[in-house]
Design an enzyme around this catalytic site. Sequence first.
Site, PDB file in Angstrom:
ATOM      1  N   TYR A   1      -2.410  -1.302  10.322  1.00 47.45           N
ATOM      2  CA  TYR A   1      -2.328  -1.402   8.852  1.00 47.45           C
ATOM      3  C   TYR A   1      -0.993  -0.843   8.357  1.00 47.45           C
ATOM      4  CZ  TYR A   1      -4.080  -1.074   4.005  1.00 47.45           C
ATOM      5  OH  TYR A   1      -4.264  -1.206   2.642  1.00 47.45           O
TER       6      TYR A   1
ATOM      7  N   SER B   1       0.863  -1.187   0.000  1.00 48.15           N
ATOM      8  CA  SER B   1       0.000   0.000   0.000  1.00 48.15           C
ATOM      9  C   SER B   1       0.894   1.230   0.000  1.00 48.15           C
ATOM     10  CB  SER B   1      -0.847  -0.008   1.275  1.00 48.15           C
ATOM     11  OG  SER B   1      -1.518   1.237   1.442  1.00 48.15           O
TER      12      SER B   1
HETATM   13  P1  NAD Z   1     -11.464  -6.148  -0.307  1.00 47.79           P
HETATM   14  O1  NAD Z   1     -12.084  -6.034   1.035  1.00 47.79           O
HETATM   15  O2  NAD Z   1     -12.261  -5.825  -1.511  1.00 47.79           O
HETATM   16  O3  NAD Z   1     -10.834  -7.593  -0.496  1.00 47.79           O
HETATM   17  C1  NAD Z   1     -10.119  -8.243   0.537  1.00 47.79           C
HETATM   18  C2  NAD Z   1     -10.011  -9.710   0.220  1.00 47.79           C
HETATM   19  O4  NAD Z   1      -9.308 -10.358   1.307  1.00 47.79           O
HETATM   20  C3  NAD Z   1     -11.389 -10.409   0.132  1.00 47.79           C
HETATM   21  O5  NAD Z   1     -11.355 -11.387  -0.884  1.00 47.79           O
HETATM   22  C4  NAD Z   1     -11.520 -11.081   1.500  1.00 47.79           C
HETATM   23  O6  NAD Z   1     -12.394 -12.195   1.521  1.00 47.79           O
HETATM   24  C5  NAD Z   1     -10.080 -11.475   1.744  1.00 47.79           C
HETATM   25  N1  NAD Z   1      -9.808 -11.789   3.139  1.00 47.79           N
HETATM   26  C6  NAD Z   1     -10.012 -11.005   4.236  1.00 47.79           C
HETATM   27  N2  NAD Z   1      -9.687 -11.693   5.353  1.00 47.79           N
HETATM   28  C7  NAD Z   1      -9.275 -12.925   4.947  1.00 47.79           C
HETATM   29  C8  NAD Z   1      -8.810 -14.078   5.613  1.00 47.79           C
HETATM   30  N3  NAD Z   1      -8.718 -14.134   6.961  1.00 47.79           N
HETATM   31  N4  NAD Z   1      -8.479 -15.164   4.886  1.00 47.79           N
HETATM   32  C9  NAD Z   1      -8.601 -15.144   3.515  1.00 47.79           C
HETATM   33  N5  NAD Z   1      -9.018 -14.080   2.831  1.00 47.79           N
HETATM   34  C10 NAD Z   1      -9.361 -12.990   3.543  1.00 47.79           C
HETATM   35  O7  NAD Z   1     -10.173  -5.213  -0.213  1.00 47.79           O
HETATM   36  P2  NAD Z   1      -9.184  -4.603  -1.333  1.00 47.79           P
HETATM   37  O8  NAD Z   1      -9.312  -3.152  -1.252  1.00 47.79           O
HETATM   38  O9  NAD Z   1      -9.334  -5.302  -2.625  1.00 47.79           O
HETATM   39  O10 NAD Z   1      -7.775  -4.974  -0.680  1.00 47.79           O
HETATM   40  C11 NAD Z   1      -6.913  -5.965  -1.195  1.00 47.79           C
HETATM   41  C12 NAD Z   1      -5.490  -5.646  -0.754  1.00 47.79           C
HETATM   42  O11 NAD Z   1      -5.118  -4.390  -1.316  1.00 47.79           O
HETATM   43  C13 NAD Z   1      -5.336  -5.512   0.758  1.00 47.79           C
HETATM   44  O12 NAD Z   1      -4.102  -6.087   1.153  1.00 47.79           O
HETATM   45  C14 NAD Z   1      -5.305  -4.019   0.961  1.00 47.79           C
HETATM   46  O13 NAD Z   1      -4.595  -3.662   2.113  1.00 47.79           O
HETATM   47  C15 NAD Z   1      -4.588  -3.565  -0.296  1.00 47.79           C
HETATM   48  N6  NAD Z   1      -4.796  -2.160  -0.638  1.00 47.79           N
HETATM   49  C16 NAD Z   1      -6.047  -1.687  -0.904  1.00 47.79           C
HETATM   50  C17 NAD Z   1      -6.207  -0.341  -1.223  1.00 47.79           C
HETATM   51  C18 NAD Z   1      -7.540   0.245  -1.547  1.00 47.79           C
HETATM   52  O14 NAD Z   1      -7.627   1.476  -1.643  1.00 47.79           O
HETATM   53  N7  NAD Z   1      -8.573  -0.533  -1.750  1.00 47.79           N
HETATM   54  C19 NAD Z   1      -5.083   0.499  -1.238  1.00 47.79           C
HETATM   55  C20 NAD Z   1      -3.843  -0.020  -0.945  1.00 47.79           C
HETATM   56  C21 NAD Z   1      -3.708  -1.354  -0.657  1.00 47.79           C
END
Ligand code: NAD
Length: 258
Positions: free
Chosen positions: A153, A140
């Site tokens: 985080y 991130s």
């Molecule tokens: P999201 O909530 O849409 O997806 C998260 C995924 O992780 C889902 O498939 C969920 O089921 C899975 N998950 C959660 N807990 C779990 C567990 N215990 N075991 C297995 N799977 C599990 O979120 P996202 O925004 O797509 O985030 C995905 C990654 O991207 C994360 O690591 C997040 O930190 C990172 N990220 C997101 C953003 C953003 O703005 N959305 C920015 C930077 C980084």
Amino acid sequence: MRKTAVITGSTSGIGKAVAEALADSGVNIVLNGFGDLDEIQSQRADLEQKYGIQAHYDAADMTKPDEIRTMIETAATTFGSLDILVNNAGIQHVAPIDEFPTNKWDAIIAINLSSAFHTTAAALPHMRSAGWGRIVNIASAHGLVASPFKSAYVAAKHGVLGLTKTTALETAQDGITCNAICPGYVRTPLVEAQIPDTAKARGITEEEVVRDVILAAQPTKSFVGLDELGALAVFLCSDGAKSITGASLPIDGGWTAK
Ligand code: NAD
């Protein structure tokens, strides 16, 4: 032989988009994550029909080291190789440090950081024996800079960058690369869910959170697109990226350039 990719947390958001982009590039896919089982099965079937690859689903919980390691072994046994690992599963919780619930701290460190250690440890022997591997860690912008109220985080994502660099050094002569993608804000359920808590922690409205906190951080004033994340992951998994390793690549509309 087709390559095989495991993408953790690929039932939603960024992981789902990366799984689709890798499937489009001809890679067999192991989906992972929580959600409605019927929806996950139709996501799996869609990938197979649309891209002519094989897609499996593994329900491993990223807080459980045994399930994580079994998921990697099962993928390698089922498909005959485990070539690409995308550590993407993640959760968020927003609260001041002195009010941050211990169970949320533990869950964020387990899912956002420790799960990547367990997947990587289990995957490396398979990649080494093939002489080829790609590990993409979805970190991130919060792996590079901090924001208030996101202690667990930010700590986990900084940790992911450390794990990425160490993995890159340990695999540098093995045909394996390990890199981190550092996205800014992408409009996924993870971001939607933190808007009310951020509003509460800062004492502002939800509209003000989107305008003054989220998009204020990004000079482009727009969210990063899911398709952009997929495209970068596919590039990092290509042979054209074989000398990129140990890198942390921001895709954040200029956020961390400030
Ligand atoms: P999201 O909530 O849409 O997806 C998260 C995924 O992780 C889902 O498939 C969920 O089921 C899975 N998950 C959660 N807990 C779990 C567990 N215990 N075991 C297995 N799977 C599990 O979120 P996202 O925004 O797509 O985030 C995905 C990654 O991207 C994360 O690591 C997040 O930190 C990172 N990220 C997101 C953003 C953003 O703005 N959305 C920015 C930077 C980084």
